[in-house]
Write a protein that holds these residues in place. Sequence first.
Motif, short mmCIF file in Angstrom:
data_model
loop_
_atom_site.label_atom_id
_atom_site.label_comp_id
_atom_site.label_asym_id
_atom_site.label_seq_id
_atom_site.Cartn_x
_atom_site.Cartn_y
_atom_site.Cartn_z
N THR A 156 0.82 -1.20 0.00
CA THR A 156 0.00 0.00 0.00
C THR A 156 0.86 1.26 0.00
N LEU A 157 0.58 2.16 -0.92
CA LEU A 157 1.17 3.50 -0.93
C LEU A 157 0.15 4.53 -0.48
N LYS A 158 -1.07 4.41 -0.94
CA LYS A 158 -2.19 5.20 -0.43
C LYS A 158 -3.36 4.24 -0.27
N ALA A 159 -3.85 4.14 0.95
CA ALA A 159 -4.85 3.14 1.29
C ALA A 159 -6.18 3.40 0.58
N PRO A 160 -7.03 2.38 0.46
CA PRO A 160 -8.30 2.53 -0.25
C PRO A 160 -9.13 3.72 0.26
N PHE A 161 -9.73 4.42 -0.69
CA PHE A 161 -10.53 5.60 -0.37
C PHE A 161 -11.64 5.75 -1.40
N HIS A 162 -12.73 6.38 -0.96
CA HIS A 162 -13.77 6.80 -1.89
C HIS A 162 -13.37 8.13 -2.50
N LEU A 163 -13.76 8.33 -3.75
CA LEU A 163 -13.48 9.62 -4.40
C LEU A 163 -14.32 10.72 -3.77
N HIS A 164 -13.69 11.87 -3.61
CA HIS A 164 -14.41 13.08 -3.19
C HIS A 164 -15.50 13.37 -4.21
N GLY A 165 -16.58 13.92 -3.75
CA GLY A 165 -17.75 14.11 -4.61
C GLY A 165 -17.51 14.92 -5.86
N ASN A 166 -16.55 15.85 -5.83
CA ASN A 166 -16.32 16.68 -7.02
C ASN A 166 -15.14 16.20 -7.85
N CYS A 167 -14.69 14.94 -7.63
CA CYS A 167 -13.54 14.40 -8.35
C CYS A 167 -13.98 13.25 -9.26
N THR A 168 -13.19 13.00 -10.29
CA THR A 168 -13.50 11.93 -11.23
C THR A 168 -12.32 10.98 -11.31
N GLU A 169 -12.62 9.78 -11.80
CA GLU A 169 -11.57 8.79 -12.00
C GLU A 169 -10.52 9.31 -12.98
N ALA A 170 -10.96 9.95 -14.05
CA ALA A 170 -10.01 10.46 -15.05
C ALA A 170 -9.07 11.49 -14.44
N ALA A 171 -9.61 12.36 -13.57
CA ALA A 171 -8.76 13.37 -12.92
C ALA A 171 -7.77 12.71 -11.97
N LEU A 172 -8.19 11.65 -11.28
CA LEU A 172 -7.28 10.92 -10.40
C LEU A 172 -6.14 10.31 -11.20
N ILE A 173 -6.44 9.74 -12.34
CA ILE A 173 -5.40 9.16 -13.19
C ILE A 173 -4.42 10.24 -13.64
N ARG A 174 -4.94 11.39 -14.04
CA ARG A 174 -4.05 12.47 -14.50
C ARG A 174 -3.15 12.93 -13.36
N ALA A 175 -3.68 13.04 -12.16
CA ALA A 175 -2.87 13.47 -11.02
C ALA A 175 -1.80 12.44 -10.70
N ALA A 176 -2.14 11.15 -10.80
CA ALA A 176 -1.15 10.11 -10.56
C ALA A 176 -0.07 10.15 -11.63
N GLN A 177 -0.44 10.42 -12.86
CA GLN A 177 0.54 10.54 -13.93
C GLN A 177 1.49 11.71 -13.67
N ALA A 178 0.94 12.83 -13.21
CA ALA A 178 1.78 13.98 -12.89
C ALA A 178 2.72 13.65 -11.74
N LEU A 179 2.23 12.94 -10.74
CA LEU A 179 3.08 12.54 -9.61
C LEU A 179 4.26 11.70 -10.11
N CYS A 180 4.01 10.83 -11.08
CA CYS A 180 5.06 9.93 -11.56
C CYS A 180 6.15 10.63 -12.34
N THR A 181 5.90 11.87 -12.78
CA THR A 181 6.97 12.62 -13.43
C THR A 181 8.00 13.13 -12.43
N ARG A 182 7.68 13.04 -11.14
CA ARG A 182 8.59 13.55 -10.10
C ARG A 182 9.36 12.43 -9.40
N HIS A 183 9.31 11.23 -9.95
CA HIS A 183 10.01 10.10 -9.34
C HIS A 183 10.80 9.33 -10.39
#
Length: 240
Positions: free
Chosen positions: A64-91
């Motif tokens: 586990t790197l970030k434990a299971p969570f429900h998405l915040h009501g104003n967030c989407t799966e696509a936005a989560l993927i984009r944020a994870a992709q951005a995070l991966c540019t810093r590692h």
Amino acid sequence: MTARRYAVYFAPRPESRLGQCGSAWLGRDAVTNSSCPQPSLPADVPVDLAVATARPRHYGFHATLKAPFHLHGNCTEAALIRAAQALCTRHEAFSITLEVGELDGFIALLPKSPTNALDHLAAGCVRELDAFRAPLTDTDRRRRDAARLPPRQRALFEQWGYPHVLDAFRFHMTLSERLPDGPRQRLYAVAEAYFEPALRGETTPVDSICLFREATPGGMFSLLQRIDFTPRNAPPHEFV
């Protein structure tokens, strides 16, 4: 709350020996979301492996790197993927050396030595993706038995939705439920022998993170997308 949950995991590539061994040990391939035969235990090991791996099997072979969570009501799966992709540019990719160990009464694969890059990656996943996590509910607190947590872990849980993060983080790839001492020691010896070919003289590359998602609300977790580390200054891919 009936929506599906998401999680950020480290998971070996399914074609790797470690990935294949881990999925078989748990009896489930989280990439294909399908069951697979588990190894047979010696007759003198007083453990039903299917029972002893029931909870880990639900989540798939991972750390586990970030434990299971429900998405915040104003967030989407696509936005989560984009944020994870951005995070991966810093590692950047690194490797760890794993061994079979014990942690709080269960068997797991643990790093042989601390790795700053691993701690940094986990902390980044917790902090940078937390805007996507829905606020804790009373049900979440009851499920975690939050009132019984030590003060530091209770504070981490309230802030980040999980008590084992940041300075309380410990990388582990769970291989069993919590077991009594005798059965656990016997199963530990079996796990050492079973994983030895995948771990002997080998390092495990950490070159991606994996977004996992519940197949259905309350169901098994399976791979949604693997995201490779791609530093911003990496040269563009050439297509032939």
